[in-house]
Design a protein around this motif. Structure first.
Motif, short mmCIF file in Angstrom:
data_model
loop_
_atom_site.label_atom_id
_atom_site.label_comp_id
_atom_site.label_asym_id
_atom_site.label_seq_id
_atom_site.Cartn_x
_atom_site.Cartn_y
_atom_site.Cartn_z
N ALA A 153 0.86 -1.25 -0.03
CA ALA A 153 -0.06 0.06 -0.01
C ALA A 153 0.82 1.18 0.00
O ALA A 153 0.56 2.26 -0.50
N GLY A 154 1.78 1.24 0.74
CA GLY A 154 2.87 2.40 0.67
C GLY A 154 3.70 2.39 -0.29
O GLY A 154 3.80 3.72 -1.11
N VAL A 155 3.90 1.38 -1.18
CA VAL A 155 4.87 1.61 -2.23
C VAL A 155 3.91 1.99 -3.32
O VAL A 155 4.28 3.05 -4.26
N TYR A 156 2.59 1.71 -3.41
CA TYR A 156 1.91 2.01 -4.34
C TYR A 156 1.60 3.43 -4.36
O TYR A 156 1.16 4.43 -5.15
N SER A 157 1.23 3.85 -3.08
CA SER A 157 0.77 5.35 -2.64
C SER A 157 1.86 6.33 -3.23
O SER A 157 1.69 7.44 -3.50
N LEU A 158 3.19 5.76 -2.80
CA LEU A 158 4.23 6.70 -3.23
C LEU A 158 4.47 6.96 -4.72
O LEU A 158 4.65 8.03 -5.11
N SER A 159 4.34 5.64 -5.45
CA SER A 159 4.37 5.72 -6.93
C SER A 159 3.23 6.85 -7.29
O SER A 159 3.48 7.43 -8.22
N ASN A 160 2.18 6.83 -6.81
CA ASN A 160 0.99 7.66 -7.29
C ASN A 160 1.37 9.02 -7.24
O ASN A 160 1.04 9.89 -7.86
N TYR A 161 1.99 9.27 -5.76
CA TYR A 161 2.31 10.54 -5.46
C TYR A 161 3.30 11.38 -6.37
O TYR A 161 3.24 12.29 -6.77
N ILE A 162 4.36 10.31 -6.69
CA ILE A 162 5.58 10.82 -7.48
C ILE A 162 4.92 11.03 -8.99
O ILE A 162 5.26 12.33 -9.40
N ASN A 163 4.04 10.37 -9.19
CA ASN A 163 3.65 10.51 -10.57
C ASN A 163 2.65 11.76 -10.80
O ASN A 163 2.76 12.46 -11.92
N SER A 164 1.88 12.14 -9.74
CA SER A 164 1.09 13.23 -9.86
C SER A 164 1.85 14.59 -9.52
O SER A 164 1.61 15.49 -10.10
N ARG A 165 2.74 14.48 -8.46
CA ARG A 165 3.52 15.60 -8.38
C ARG A 165 4.51 16.20 -9.43
O ARG A 165 4.45 17.14 -9.89
N PRO A 169 6.65 11.18 -17.36
CA PRO A 169 6.42 10.49 -18.66
C PRO A 169 6.21 8.89 -18.78
O PRO A 169 7.43 8.54 -18.09
N ALA A 170 5.20 8.58 -18.92
CA ALA A 170 5.17 6.87 -19.10
C ALA A 170 5.73 6.28 -20.11
O ALA A 170 5.80 6.90 -21.18
N ASN A 171 6.55 5.20 -19.58
CA ASN A 171 7.26 4.43 -20.68
C ASN A 171 6.80 3.03 -20.52
O ASN A 171 7.19 2.22 -19.74
N PRO A 172 5.83 2.35 -21.24
CA PRO A 172 5.35 1.16 -20.92
C PRO A 172 6.30 0.12 -21.24
O PRO A 172 6.21 -0.82 -20.39
N ARG A 173 7.26 0.29 -22.14
CA ARG A 173 8.32 -0.87 -22.25
C ARG A 173 9.15 -1.15 -21.15
O ARG A 173 9.32 -2.07 -20.70
N ILE A 174 9.46 0.19 -20.57
CA ILE A 174 10.23 0.19 -19.38
C ILE A 174 9.29 -0.53 -18.16
O ILE A 174 9.95 -1.58 -17.47
N VAL A 175 8.21 -0.13 -17.84
CA VAL A 175 7.47 -0.75 -16.95
C VAL A 175 7.24 -2.23 -17.10
O VAL A 175 7.34 -2.98 -16.20
N ASP A 176 6.93 -2.62 -18.34
CA ASP A 176 6.78 -4.00 -18.64
C ASP A 176 7.88 -4.91 -18.23
O ASP A 176 8.02 -5.81 -17.81
N THR A 177 9.25 -4.23 -18.65
CA THR A 177 10.42 -5.15 -18.55
C THR A 177 10.71 -5.29 -17.16
O THR A 177 11.07 -6.14 -16.65
N CYS A 178 10.49 -3.96 -16.12
CA CYS A 178 10.65 -4.25 -14.86
C CYS A 178 9.66 -5.43 -14.06
O CYS A 178 10.04 -5.85 -13.29
N HIS A 179 8.39 -5.22 -14.68
CA HIS A 179 7.37 -6.32 -14.28
C HIS A 179 7.90 -7.49 -14.58
O HIS A 179 7.65 -8.31 -13.50
N PHE A 180 8.34 -7.99 -15.69
CA PHE A 180 8.88 -9.30 -15.84
C PHE A 180 10.10 -9.62 -14.94
O PHE A 180 9.96 -10.53 -14.54
N ILE A 181 10.75 -8.62 -14.89
CA ILE A 181 12.04 -9.11 -13.90
C ILE A 181 11.55 -9.08 -12.60
O ILE A 181 12.06 -9.82 -11.92
N SER A 182 10.63 -8.29 -11.99
CA SER A 182 10.16 -8.67 -10.76
C SER A 182 9.65 -9.62 -10.38
O SER A 182 9.69 -10.64 -9.49
N ALA A 183 8.84 -10.20 -11.44
CA ALA A 183 7.83 -11.49 -11.50
C ALA A 183 9.00 -12.72 -11.44
O ALA A 183 8.84 -13.63 -10.80
#
Length: 321
Positions: A153-165, A169-183
């Motif tokens: 909950a804290g990590v997701y809240s922090l990411s929302n705060y950083i993005n809103s503040r 810019p969103a980079n879907p490829r980087i997000v997806d790559t990080c997602h695969f690595i984390s999985a």
């Protein structure tokens, strides 16, 4: 003696298969749930990385093997028998497989804990070392989902705060790559953490080395995940909460960090509890969490230990003749 050894070997493979069916998809559930990839790609990635973790665990296995051999919980005179290990393997395997087929993501760690207690209660009654159980098993198992919910909950809240503040810019490829690595990290850590627990059951068979046991168990875990993960995938990917890619990545980062940290300290935490806690945590912040499903899963967790205990106690008694 040979028949008991063969039975123990097959029962341990059955437990490993059941473990793969219930656990392999947990690391990649957010990949599938967030629409980052298909079910087929997710389970193949989980199989590859889990197997890599299982093989790597050959290097650092001593503490978890000792914890799950039953020593310190019941007397060595009991834990050194094949009947004890056979009862534990069958009971834990049945408990986990039934949960897999009904779509409940439970803990193999918790199932093994209950299965260790059953023969002890039959043999020595209440002289089982419950203090050792509390310090080595129950405390980390109870605390891990609470910590996971809070951190996710804290990590997701922090990411929302950083993005809103800063409106990054969103980079879907980087997000997806990080997602695969984390999985992959989560699945690797799960294979690294779970394999020694299962291997400890067959080391009493003189024909098996730790290395040979690891490889055999790794193959059985992989097959279980490939063939019987569908129900667990549905529960974890869609029923606990709907999620987007940022939510899935946040949950995976928390799960990976907690499981790896626990493994390094020899704490038998459940990847199940941590991953579900993380997914539920981000769902709470996004106001999309299905509390009814989460409560049903909690009930299945509460039932896991007594069911495994009863089954293993009955089997142990029957094996004694």
């Amino acid at each position: 003696m040979l028949l008991i050894s063969i039975s123990l070997f097959l029962a341990t493979l059955f437990l490993a298969y059941s473990n793969g069916a219930n656990d392999n998809f947990k690391g990649v559930a957010t990949l599938f749930g967030s629409g980052t990839t298909s079910y087929q790609t997710a389970i193949l990635w989980a199989t590859f990385t889990t197997s890599a973790g299982a093989i790597a665990s050959i290097l650092l296995v001593s503490k978890l093997i000792k914890n799950f051999s039953g020593r310190g919980i019941v007397p060595d005179a009991i834990t050194n028998t094949s009947e004890f290990h056979l009862a534990v393997a069958i009971a834990a395997g049945l408990t986990v497989l039934i949960a897999s087929l009904t779509g409940f993501p439970i803990s193999t760690t918790h199932s093994l804990t209950g299965a260790l207690i059953g023969p002890g209660l039959v043999a020595i009654g209440l002289k089982v070392n419950f203090t050792a159980l509390g310090n080595s098993f129950f405390l980390p198992l109870l605390l891990s989902p609470i910590i996971a919910i809070s951190l996710a909950a804290g990590v997701y809240s922090l990411s929302n705060y950083i993005n809103s503040r800063w409106r990054l810019p969103a980079n879907p490829r980087i997000v997806d790559t990080c997602h695969f690595i984390s999985a992959g990290v989560i699945s690797f850590a799960r294979g690294f953490n779970d394999t020694p627990k299962i291997v400890s059951l067959i080391l009493i068979i003189e024909y098996f080395s730790i290395q040979g046991g690891m490889i055999t168990i790794a193959i059985a875990i992989a097959l279980g995940g490939l063939l019987n993960s569908q129900k667990i995938a549905e529960t974890m990917s869609t029923k606990i909460t709907s999620m987007n890619k940022t939510q899935g990545l946040s949950a995976n980062v928390v799960t990976g960090v907690l499981v790896i940290a626990a493994t390094q300290f020899g704490l038998p935490v459940s990847t199940t509890y941590v991953s579900i806690g993380s997914i539920f945590g981000v769902g709470l912040i996004a106001k999309k969490a299905n509390k009814r499903v989460f409560y049903q899963i909690l009930v299945s967790w509460l039932l896991t230990l007594p069911i495994a205990t009863i089954i293993s106690g009955i089997i142990y008694r029957l094996l004694q003749g």
